[in-house]
Design an enzyme around this catalytic site. Structure first.
Site, PDB file in Angstrom:
ATOM      1  CG  ASP A 273      45.253  32.698  53.619  1.00  0.00           C
ATOM      2  OD1 ASP A 273      45.233  33.692  52.517  1.00  0.00           O
ATOM      3  OD2 ASP A 273      43.609  32.541  53.911  1.00  0.00           O
TER       4      ASP A 273
HETATM    5  N1  URA Z   1      41.114  30.422  50.912  1.00  0.00           N
HETATM    6  C1  URA Z   1      41.889  30.981  51.965  1.00  0.00           C
HETATM    7  O1  URA Z   1      41.401  31.557  52.031  1.00  0.00           O
HETATM    8  N2  URA Z   1      42.848  30.530  51.943  1.00  0.00           N
HETATM    9  C2  URA Z   1      43.931  30.253  51.407  1.00  0.00           C
HETATM   10  O2  URA Z   1      45.081  30.518  51.733  1.00  0.00           O
HETATM   11  C3  URA Z   1      43.326  29.833  49.939  1.00  0.00           C
HETATM   12  C4  URA Z   1      42.165  29.678  49.683  1.00  0.00           C
END
Ligand code: URA
Length: 257
Positions: free
Chosen positions: A108
């Site tokens: 993310d």
């Molecule tokens: N889980 C999440 O919530 N975000 C990420 O970037 C990776 C795993």
């Protein structure tokens, strides 16, 4: 030798095989000037002119060397190749001299930590394939103090809504303060925003998230924003990783204080 177009596009480092299929289906690939929209079509890079979005990919296929990079992603960077809103991209953290690399999977915008980048679409396919359950280790700082019962729900698998349910995960409480708790989470699957949604499901939002390990790969010396090339052995280990089984209790590293 004739090979499937999506395989050639991935081998040229333009995109993962999955994205290459999207390019084909959306009419952005031509062979000898003819648009190809079917996925089974093969071409020979020695004799056919293959273009993606109007760009000839034969030269890349002729001279390409595979490059594999490990980046410690800072938060505030996108793992996409482009962004209509012009936000910072992880690919901009890697020198252009390494060629055009793409991220292997996603993190993310606000997640930090270890991310692989490569120009090898086959490698990307292997690592991101749903069949290849390479464990990924995250460290999460969450709001409040979830009960042991709530954490057990995450361990067993929790509903994320709309029929989506997570597979069992290893979740370990690391420490807590008055207002926050820290957990290590080992996932054996890769759903969108999975760690954040898992903790949302038990009513404790994630306020900071970092990935600390991919399979057996970790690097305590790589600071946030830094990158390095993978060693040959590390690449080999990933290529053998179809054999990686679920594992227990990885070591913790101090990415998030
Ligand atoms: N889980 C999440 O919530 N975000 C990420 O970037 C990776 C795993």
């Amino acid at each position: 030798m004739k090979q499937r177009l999506q395989k050639l596009i991935a081998a040229a480092g333009i995109a993962s095989r999955r994205h290459a299929e999207d390019f084909i289906k959306s009419g952005q690939v031509t062979v000898n000037g003819e648009v190809v929209v079917e996925l089974g079509v093969k071409a020979d890079p020695e004799t056919d002119h293959i273009k993606v979005k109007g760009r000839l990919i034969n030269p890349q296929l002729a001279q390409r060397k595979n490059v594999y990079v490990l980046l410690n992603k800072p938060k505030g960077y996108l793992t996409s190749m482009s962004d209509p809103e012009d936000r910072p991209l992880v690919v901009d953290l890697i020198p252009a001299s390494l060629g055009r690399l793409h991220p292997v999977g996603r993190l993310d915008f606000n997640t930090e930590g270890l991310l692989l980048l490569t120009n090898d679409g086959e490698f990307t396919n292997l690592i991101t394939s749903a069949r290849n359950q390479i464990p990924k280790v995250y460290k999460a700082k969450v709001q409040g103090t979830p009960s042991d019962k709530a954490i057990d729900r995450l361990r067993r698998g929790v509903s994320l809504g709309e029929g989506e349910r997570t597979a069992p995960a290893d979740v370990r409480r690391l420490r807590e303060s008055e207002s926050n708790s820290w957990f290590e989470v080992v996932l054996h699957e890769g759903r969108n925003q999975q760690v954040r949604r898992m903790f949302d499901a038990i009513g404790h939002s994630v306020v900071r998230l970092g990935r600390t390990r991919i399979g057996e790969l970790e690097d305590k010396n790589l600071r946030i924003g830094e990158w390095r090339k993978l060693t040959e052995n590390e690449v080999k280990r990933f290529k053998k990783s179809k054999r990686v089984k679920r594992e227990t209790r990885p070591r913790v590293r101090g990415l998030i204080g």
